[in-house]
Design a protein around this motif. Structure first.
Motif, PDB file in Angstrom:
ATOM      1  N   PRO A 161      -7.526 -29.611  75.182  1.00 55.78           N
ATOM      2  CA  PRO A 161      -8.593 -30.037  74.167  1.00 55.78           C
ATOM      3  C   PRO A 161      -8.037 -30.701  72.991  1.00 55.78           C
ATOM      4  N   ILE A 162      -6.797 -30.484  72.523  1.00 58.32           N
ATOM      5  CA  ILE A 162      -6.253 -31.023  71.090  1.00 58.32           C
ATOM      6  C   ILE A 162      -6.154 -32.624  71.427  1.00 58.32           C
ATOM      7  N   ILE A 163      -5.553 -33.037  72.650  1.00 55.03           N
ATOM      8  CA  ILE A 163      -5.408 -34.221  73.052  1.00 55.03           C
ATOM      9  C   ILE A 163      -6.780 -34.937  72.904  1.00 55.03           C
ATOM     10  N   LEU A 164      -7.825 -34.478  73.686  1.00 49.93           N
ATOM     11  CA  LEU A 164      -9.042 -35.008  73.557  1.00 49.93           C
ATOM     12  C   LEU A 164      -9.871 -35.084  72.083  1.00 49.93           C
ATOM     13  N   GLU A 165      -9.328 -34.170  71.306  1.00 46.97           N
ATOM     14  CA  GLU A 165     -10.020 -34.344  70.303  1.00 46.97           C
ATOM     15  C   GLU A 165      -9.397 -35.475  69.364  1.00 46.97           C
ATOM     16  N   SER A 221       5.291 -18.831  58.677  1.00 42.85           N
ATOM     17  CA  SER A 221       4.391 -18.272  58.060  1.00 42.85           C
ATOM     18  C   SER A 221       3.305 -17.620  58.583  1.00 42.85           C
ATOM     19  N   GLY A 222       3.350 -17.454  59.966  1.00 41.79           N
ATOM     20  CA  GLY A 222       2.296 -16.518  60.554  1.00 41.79           C
ATOM     21  C   GLY A 222       0.800 -17.606  60.751  1.00 41.79           C
ATOM     22  N   CYS A 223       0.895 -18.743  60.353  1.00 44.00           N
ATOM     23  CA  CYS A 223      -0.247 -19.332  60.341  1.00 44.00           C
ATOM     24  C   CYS A 223      -0.202 -20.070  61.849  1.00 44.00           C
ATOM     25  N   PRO A 224      -1.304 -20.018  62.352  1.00 49.85           N
ATOM     26  CA  PRO A 224      -1.457 -20.799  63.909  1.00 49.85           C
ATOM     27  C   PRO A 224      -1.196 -22.043  63.743  1.00 49.85           C
ATOM     28  N   ILE A 225      -1.799 -23.105  62.561  1.00 42.45           N
ATOM     29  CA  ILE A 225      -1.315 -24.307  62.637  1.00 42.45           C
ATOM     30  C   ILE A 225       0.085 -24.590  62.724  1.00 42.45           C
ATOM     31  N   SER A 226       0.711 -23.875  61.604  1.00 40.76           N
ATOM     32  CA  SER A 226       2.240 -24.334  61.603  1.00 40.76           C
ATOM     33  C   SER A 226       2.754 -23.995  62.965  1.00 40.76           C
ATOM     34  N   TYR A 227       2.618 -22.846  63.682  1.00 44.81           N
ATOM     35  CA  TYR A 227       3.014 -22.491  65.034  1.00 44.81           C
ATOM     36  C   TYR A 227       2.666 -23.564  65.913  1.00 44.81           C
ATOM     37  N   GLY A 228       1.600 -24.045  66.122  1.00 45.52           N
ATOM     38  CA  GLY A 228       1.296 -25.242  66.875  1.00 45.52           C
ATOM     39  C   GLY A 228       2.269 -26.299  66.333  1.00 45.52           C
ATOM     40  N   LEU A 229       2.401 -26.699  65.097  1.00 41.53           N
ATOM     41  CA  LEU A 229       3.170 -27.787  64.975  1.00 41.53           C
ATOM     42  C   LEU A 229       4.403 -27.618  65.213  1.00 41.53           C
ATOM     43  N   ILE A 233      -9.748 -31.188  65.523  1.00 45.92           N
ATOM     44  CA  ILE A 233      -8.340 -31.181  66.111  1.00 45.92           C
ATOM     45  C   ILE A 233      -7.657 -29.847  65.617  1.00 45.92           C
ATOM     46  N   ILE A 234      -7.836 -29.567  64.286  1.00 45.67           N
ATOM     47  CA  ILE A 234      -7.184 -28.379  63.750  1.00 45.67           C
ATOM     48  C   ILE A 234      -7.659 -27.136  64.209  1.00 45.67           C
ATOM     49  N   LEU A 235      -8.990 -27.097  64.481  1.00 47.88           N
ATOM     50  CA  LEU A 235      -9.632 -25.928  65.176  1.00 47.88           C
ATOM     51  C   LEU A 235      -8.859 -25.678  66.727  1.00 47.88           C
ATOM     52  N   GLU A 236      -8.838 -26.745  67.415  1.00 44.29           N
ATOM     53  CA  GLU A 236      -8.182 -26.599  68.665  1.00 44.29           C
ATOM     54  C   GLU A 236      -6.837 -26.229  68.487  1.00 44.29           C
ATOM     55  N   ILE A 237      -6.139 -26.769  67.561  1.00 40.70           N
ATOM     56  CA  ILE A 237      -4.720 -26.125  67.468  1.00 40.70           C
ATOM     57  C   ILE A 237      -4.805 -24.670  67.129  1.00 40.70           C
ATOM     58  N   VAL A 238      -5.673 -24.237  66.321  1.00 44.04           N
ATOM     59  CA  VAL A 238      -5.829 -23.042  66.135  1.00 44.04           C
ATOM     60  C   VAL A 238      -6.169 -21.919  67.419  1.00 44.04           C
ATOM     61  N   ILE A 239      -6.933 -22.479  67.967  1.00 50.11           N
ATOM     62  CA  ILE A 239      -7.486 -21.758  69.402  1.00 50.11           C
ATOM     63  C   ILE A 239      -6.139 -21.779  70.239  1.00 50.11           C
ATOM     64  N   TRP A 240      -5.510 -22.817  70.524  1.00 49.95           N
ATOM     65  CA  TRP A 240      -4.312 -22.902  71.285  1.00 49.95           C
ATOM     66  C   TRP A 240      -3.212 -21.877  70.955  1.00 49.95           C
ATOM     67  N   SER A 241      -2.843 -21.981  69.635  1.00 52.87           N
ATOM     68  CA  SER A 241      -1.996 -20.825  69.010  1.00 52.87           C
ATOM     69  C   SER A 241      -2.360 -19.473  69.024  1.00 52.87           C
TER      70      SER A 241
END
Lengths: 134, 134
Positions: free
Chosen positions: B94-98, B10-18, A95-103
């Motif tokens: 893909p995030i939803i599926l995971e 922070s520039g973090c892709p996870i943070s951006y997604g969230l 899930i984390i990896l897919e978020i990184v890819i999407w972002s």
């Protein structure tokens, strides 16, 4: 287990997942452990996003209740604790990896960081396996 | 664009997604459109989890601002709107599926629904491609 939100339990797997980790701060703590190798309360406090102490305490408690993290006495400092992801927590890796890819596709901010994305693009299954092993 | 939370960028892709979708109700609205074919405000209100009107209104507005959904006049009822996912929104598939896969492993509730999980396990790439096409 008592409900954590006023949302009704619908049986939906997405809803279940979001009940457990669908909170911005919760997933950021998981990121700190999984990707940044952070282990302690004071390390989590230093995360770039600036988490507040009361939020950090409540989210760590909830992550423990949900068996996503486990807490141990720090062998180097018996007054403090170290946090580890359980298998259930490490299995959040895809899930984390897919978020990184999407972002990576949609985050146009000039300071967007791309190191993790590049690791994923280079060898996703190897990187994911490493995260899942812990 | 003004920040939506008091979290620092922070520039973090996870943070951006969230920042964009890391809210339980936001992802549930995306689920309603993506997996359940729901399109209108009143259909979203009927979701099993019981979303409150004020939350629904604010989340739909935010999803529009973030270009995850687009709003059109309903051709069958000019006084109301229909919501569609943009490509950016459909790329959340893909995030939803995971999330569905993870919950399939860890959700032990007796009413846990497994239809979407079974579709994914049968033909993930086909199912994902369908969701991404919209």
């Amino acid at each position: 287990m008592k409900p954590k939100t006023n949302r009704r339990s619908s049986g939906c797997p997405i809803s279940y997942g979001l009940d457990v980790f669908g909170d911005k701060w919760t997933l950021l703590i998981i990121r700190e452990i999984m990707l940044n190798g952070k282990r302690t309360y004071s390390e989590f406090l230093q995360a770039d996003e600036g988490i507040a102490t009361n939020i950090l305490i409540s989210r760590l408690k909830q992550l423990e209740n949900d068996a996503i993290v486990e807490k141990y006495r720090d062998p180097n400092n018996r007054r403090s604790f170290v946090y580890h992801l359980t298998q259930k927590g490490r299995d959040l890796a895809p899930i984390i990896l897919e978020i990184v890819i999407w972002s990576g596709v949609y985050d146009y901010r000039p300071n967007a960081m791309r190191e993790v994305l590049e690791k994923i693009l280079r060898d996703r299954s190897g990187f994911e396996a490493k995260l899942r092993k812990g």
